[in-house]
Design a protein around this motif. Sequence first.
Motif, short mmCIF file in Angstrom:
data_model
loop_
_atom_site.label_atom_id
_atom_site.label_comp_id
_atom_site.label_asym_id
_atom_site.label_seq_id
_atom_site.Cartn_x
_atom_site.Cartn_y
_atom_site.Cartn_z
N LEU A 19 0.82 -1.22 0.00
CA LEU A 19 0.00 0.00 0.00
C LEU A 19 0.85 1.26 0.00
N MET A 20 2.03 1.20 0.62
CA MET A 20 2.91 2.35 0.65
C MET A 20 3.63 2.55 -0.68
N MET A 21 4.04 1.45 -1.32
CA MET A 21 4.86 1.53 -2.52
C MET A 21 4.07 1.60 -3.82
N ALA A 22 2.82 1.15 -3.84
CA ALA A 22 2.04 1.13 -5.08
C ALA A 22 1.93 2.51 -5.72
N PRO A 23 1.67 3.59 -4.98
CA PRO A 23 1.64 4.91 -5.64
C PRO A 23 2.98 5.30 -6.24
N LEU A 24 4.06 4.91 -5.60
CA LEU A 24 5.39 5.21 -6.14
C LEU A 24 5.63 4.45 -7.44
N TRP A 25 5.26 3.17 -7.46
CA TRP A 25 5.42 2.38 -8.68
C TRP A 25 4.57 2.96 -9.80
N LEU A 26 3.35 3.34 -9.48
CA LEU A 26 2.45 3.90 -10.49
C LEU A 26 2.99 5.22 -11.02
N ALA A 27 3.47 6.07 -10.14
CA ALA A 27 4.03 7.36 -10.58
C ALA A 27 5.27 7.16 -11.44
N SER A 28 6.10 6.21 -11.09
CA SER A 28 7.30 5.99 -11.90
C SER A 28 6.95 5.36 -13.24
N ALA A 29 5.93 4.51 -13.29
CA ALA A 29 5.52 3.90 -14.55
C ALA A 29 4.91 4.93 -15.49
N VAL A 30 4.21 5.91 -14.93
CA VAL A 30 3.56 6.92 -15.76
C VAL A 30 4.56 7.95 -16.27
N THR A 31 5.56 8.25 -15.50
CA THR A 31 6.47 9.33 -15.87
C THR A 31 7.72 8.89 -16.61
N VAL A 32 7.94 7.59 -16.78
CA VAL A 32 9.14 7.13 -17.47
C VAL A 32 8.98 7.37 -18.98
N SER A 36 12.85 4.43 -22.59
CA SER A 36 13.64 3.93 -21.48
C SER A 36 13.48 2.42 -21.25
N PRO A 37 12.27 1.85 -21.22
CA PRO A 37 12.16 0.41 -21.02
C PRO A 37 12.76 -0.41 -22.16
N ALA A 38 12.79 0.15 -23.36
CA ALA A 38 13.35 -0.59 -24.50
C ALA A 38 14.85 -0.80 -24.34
N SER A 39 15.52 0.13 -23.67
CA SER A 39 16.97 0.00 -23.50
C SER A 39 17.35 -0.52 -22.11
N ALA A 40 16.37 -0.94 -21.32
CA ALA A 40 16.65 -1.44 -19.97
C ALA A 40 17.34 -2.80 -20.05
N GLN A 41 18.06 -3.13 -18.99
CA GLN A 41 18.75 -4.41 -18.96
C GLN A 41 17.73 -5.54 -18.86
N GLN A 42 17.84 -6.52 -19.73
CA GLN A 42 16.92 -7.65 -19.76
C GLN A 42 17.63 -8.87 -19.17
#
Length: 71
Positions: A19-32, A36-42
């Motif tokens: 519950l504490m981290m979900a808003p942070l994950w959502l904010a980072s997913a929306v603002t990236v 950036s994900p295409a060049s992330a380490q796989q």
Amino acid sequence: MRLGSPSTSPTRPQDGYFLMMAPLWLASAVTVPAVSPASAQQPPIPHLTGRHTRAALASSALVAPAQLRCA
């Protein structure tokens, strides 16, 4: 309740973390940026040709029909 009583849980529940981290994950997913994900380490995908992998796949193929009959 005493700390050693059986009705107390030895570990704390993890839903507070979610519950504490979900808003942070959502904010980072929306603002990236979109690129950036295409060049992330796989992580590497393991090859399915090893001896142990073939044995695991063969044993799961033997067990799967029995699991389907029980369901």
